[in-house]
Write an enzyme that holds these catalytic residues in place. Sequence first.
Site, PDB file in Angstrom:
ATOM      1  N   SER A 163      38.093  27.947  79.952  1.00 22.66           N
ATOM      2  CA  SER A 163      39.244  28.423  79.198  1.00 22.66           C
ATOM      3  C   SER A 163      40.554  28.097  79.920  1.00 22.66           C
ATOM      4  O   SER A 163      40.911  26.924  80.054  1.00 22.66           O
ATOM      5  CB  SER A 163      39.086  29.922  78.936  1.00 22.66           C
ATOM      6  OG  SER A 163      39.981  30.374  77.960  1.00 22.66           O
ATOM      7  N   ASP A 258      35.082  29.376  68.023  1.00 25.30           N
ATOM      8  CA  ASP A 258      36.105  29.560  69.056  1.00 25.30           C
ATOM      9  C   ASP A 258      37.419  29.002  68.527  1.00 25.30           C
ATOM     10  O   ASP A 258      37.459  27.843  68.088  1.00 25.30           O
ATOM     11  CB  ASP A 258      35.678  28.809  70.331  1.00 25.30           C
ATOM     12  CG  ASP A 258      36.647  28.986  71.486  1.00 25.30           C
ATOM     13  OD1 ASP A 258      37.701  29.623  71.322  1.00 25.30           O
ATOM     14  OD2 ASP A 258      36.342  28.465  72.575  1.00 25.30           O
ATOM     15  N   HIS A 288      33.648  31.760  72.199  1.00 24.18           N
ATOM     16  CA  HIS A 288      34.343  31.625  73.477  1.00 24.18           C
ATOM     17  C   HIS A 288      33.657  32.505  74.531  1.00 24.18           C
ATOM     18  O   HIS A 288      33.187  33.603  74.229  1.00 24.18           O
ATOM     19  CB  HIS A 288      35.803  32.062  73.314  1.00 24.18           C
ATOM     20  CG  HIS A 288      36.696  31.599  74.402  1.00 24.18           C
ATOM     21  ND1 HIS A 288      37.170  30.305  74.487  1.00 24.18           N
ATOM     22  CD2 HIS A 288      37.204  32.252  75.469  1.00 24.18           C
ATOM     23  CE1 HIS A 288      37.937  30.181  75.551  1.00 24.18           C
ATOM     24  NE2 HIS A 288      37.973  31.354  76.165  1.00 24.18           N
TER      25      HIS A 288
END
Length: 317
Positions: A163, A258, A288
């Site tokens: 991320s 996501d 995610h």
Amino acid sequence: MSVHPQVKEVFRKQSLLGLPDTESMTPAEARLAFSRARANLSELETPVAAVEDRVIAVAEQGGAELPIRLYTPGGEGVPELLPVFVFFHGGGFVLGNIEITDRICRYYAQAASCIVVSVDYRLAPEHKFPTAVTDAYAATKWVVEHAVSFNGDSKRIAVGGESAGGNLAAVVSLLARDRGEFGLCCQLLIYPVVSFALDTASCRECGNQYNLTYDEMLWFRAHYLQDEEQINDPLASPLLAADLSGLPQAVIVTAEFDPLRDEGELYAERLASFGVAAKAKRYLGMVHSFFNFSGEVDASKEALAETAAELKRVFYT
């Protein structure tokens, strides 16, 4: 597909914690909630030969001492010098630390036969953009320059992260190319943030339904960037870099449900258009942060194994 049943069960268990939405909390409150939520997840436990905590100095952006954690794999026939994987944790540049990615780092060290160096970069809003970038680059440079001190091979260095950490790995790759101070052999970007425009179809489709929400991304962006003009800075949004040529080969992971799915896949396409070897894989039914579900979700185990195999291929061929 719909969200995988194994992921839905993770969601059910997390909901029992009764945590508020991230965007409704202060950064301090959100950090506590984030750590509590991560501690409630089941992940693979991987033994390694050694774990060592160190502190390194960064002179830029007001100066700081950054904690790092080194993981050394065990087993017979381990070479004297090992390749090194520099890893940056996720958390939207506001949350997280080296503790939350401890089990992932242990896994990569053992499965990819490399030393993993996990970096505890400074967080926003106390330290806004570009402090995290400065810390990530400085830490990677330190690894290259001091690799011999922990039996690392300075000629085989990869960067990666989840991320926000994937964003930092992509940006460090750009800076390493432009500054010419060291070379990298690979960037592993796990559902990375590569654009703060938040205008892709997956942002609209996923919205506020799943593990990472659109509203959370707005909250992270507001805390990380100093102003909206920085959305277009390639060191914040590497997808917008004018030139992506000459970068290390990339392995990019995305998840079907996501908001960041499309930007990660667009980044892989843009890298390829500039002649960079880029492999991208979308994991169906996943959300995610699914890498952190490896104790309960089969696709998480699969993704860890496949990305570790990619790292090992780059390091040893």
